[in-house]
Scaffold this motif. Structure first.
Motif, short mmCIF file in Angstrom:
data_model
loop_
_atom_site.label_atom_id
_atom_site.label_comp_id
_atom_site.label_asym_id
_atom_site.label_seq_id
_atom_site.Cartn_x
_atom_site.Cartn_y
_atom_site.Cartn_z
N VAL A 132 -47.51 -18.50 -91.04
CA VAL A 132 -48.34 -19.51 -91.11
C VAL A 132 -48.05 -20.85 -90.21
N SER A 139 -49.43 -19.90 -86.90
CA SER A 139 -50.76 -19.09 -86.70
C SER A 139 -51.72 -20.28 -86.07
N ILE A 168 -56.20 -21.41 -90.98
CA ILE A 168 -54.90 -21.93 -91.31
C ILE A 168 -54.70 -23.23 -90.78
N MET A 202 -47.99 -23.88 -98.28
CA MET A 202 -48.75 -22.54 -98.04
C MET A 202 -50.01 -22.66 -98.32
N VAL A 261 -54.13 -16.21 -97.06
CA VAL A 261 -52.88 -15.48 -96.25
C VAL A 261 -53.06 -13.96 -96.38
#
Length: 303
Positions: free
Chosen positions: A136, A139, A144, A156, A162
């Motif tokens: 993450v 990315s 994201i 997150m 995800v």
């Protein structure tokens, strides 16, 4: 005591001469040169291995009648097989991502997957989470990046975000680690299989998918990550072949289960017909090396 590697590199002309000297017929040297240059001797060697005599046996390396053209045809068959399987697993994978994310989001909210109490092994959960957090953080995906710039609590993204960025292997690990059997069953429900079957099957299909994605030989490969064979529905159970001992799993049962899953997530698919048409083109008709039982065409899911 050292064991030095002493095999020399060979020119393509030397490779052709070496194959010929070992008993392989090379009917068209320019064609062989093209394949050896653009595919490579080493990659093709996986496809002529079934035509070799056992190591240590006196005489030529290859059985009589081994032809370079057959090797090319087997390589092409395997390439088309990988593409067909990859197209099916892609649809199964997308459906699994959606089912996993939907069930978790409605069980505890958009970030419920971060709740360590949901998982049977805290250490494995934290390992999975650390790996996912690193991905993450680096990315390049627009959605994201938007989350990182817009929100910081939690750090997150939501489960449906995800789910789209993790690998199929990661997804299977997150799913298998869920402690609540009812939740695992809810995720499995759209696929028409019990969660006890789906958990090991996803791990197996992840391995098959990786072989396809990395252009590895597939047709006669044995898979160490085996699946659990379901005993229902009856049509599926009757189409599967019993697992032979504790050895590697062959591809036949993988194909049957892929087709069964496709019937759930893409009922209009022509994949079964496409697979049967491809199997009919196998250069040596050696489907037993893929685990196909005698009379497989008459089993329910192939009709």
């Amino acid at each position: 005591m050292s064991r030095p590697f002493t095999k020399p590199a060979m020119t393509i002309a030397q490779q052709i001469a070496h194959l010929t000297a070992q008993g392989m017929t090379v009917p068209n040297a320019p064609v062989a040169e093209h394949w050896l240059r653009h595919v490579s001797y080493y990659r093709l060697s996986a496809y002529w291995l079934p035509f070799e005599h056992p190591k240590g046996q006196a005489g030529p390396r290859f059985v009589a009648g081994t032809n370079f053209q057959t090797i090319i045809e087997l390589y092409e068959f395997d390439r088309h097989l990988r593409l067909l399987i990859l197209s099916a697993i892609e649809r199964i994978e997308v459906a699994m991502r959606g089912s996993w994310a939907y069930a978790l989001a409605h069980a505890g909210g958009p970030h419920s997957y971060l709740d360590a109490s949901l998982y049977s092994d805290r250490r494995h959960f934290h390992d999975n989470l650390s790996r996912l957090a690193r991905e993450v953080g680096t990315s390049p995906e627009t959605y994201i990046d938007h989350y990182r710039r817009t929100y910081d609590d939690p750090a997150m993204p939501s489960v449906w975000m995800v789910a789209e960025m993790m690998s199929f292997g990661q997804l299977s690990r997150w799913y298998s680690l869920l402690d609540d059997r009812a939740l695992r069953s809810q995720i499995a429900q759209p696929f028409g299989l019990s969660e006890t079957v789906l958990v090991p099957l996803l791990k197996h299909l992840s391995t098959v998918r990786n072989s396809c994605a990395h252009h590895a030989r597939l047709w006669n490969r044995g898979f160490l990550i085996r699946m659990k064979l379901p005993n229902k529905p009856a049509s599926l159970a009757a189409t599967l072949a019993p697992l032979a001992g504790a050895g590697p799993a062959r591809l036949y049962n993988s194909l049957v289960l892929i087709w069964y899953l496709l019937m759930q997530v893409d009922p209009a698919s022509n994949w079964q017909a496409d697979m049967k048409a491809l199997l009919a083109t196998h250069p040596t008709a050696d489907l037993a090396a893929m685990g196909f039982p005698v009379g497989w065409e008459q089993r329910p899911l192939w009709l």
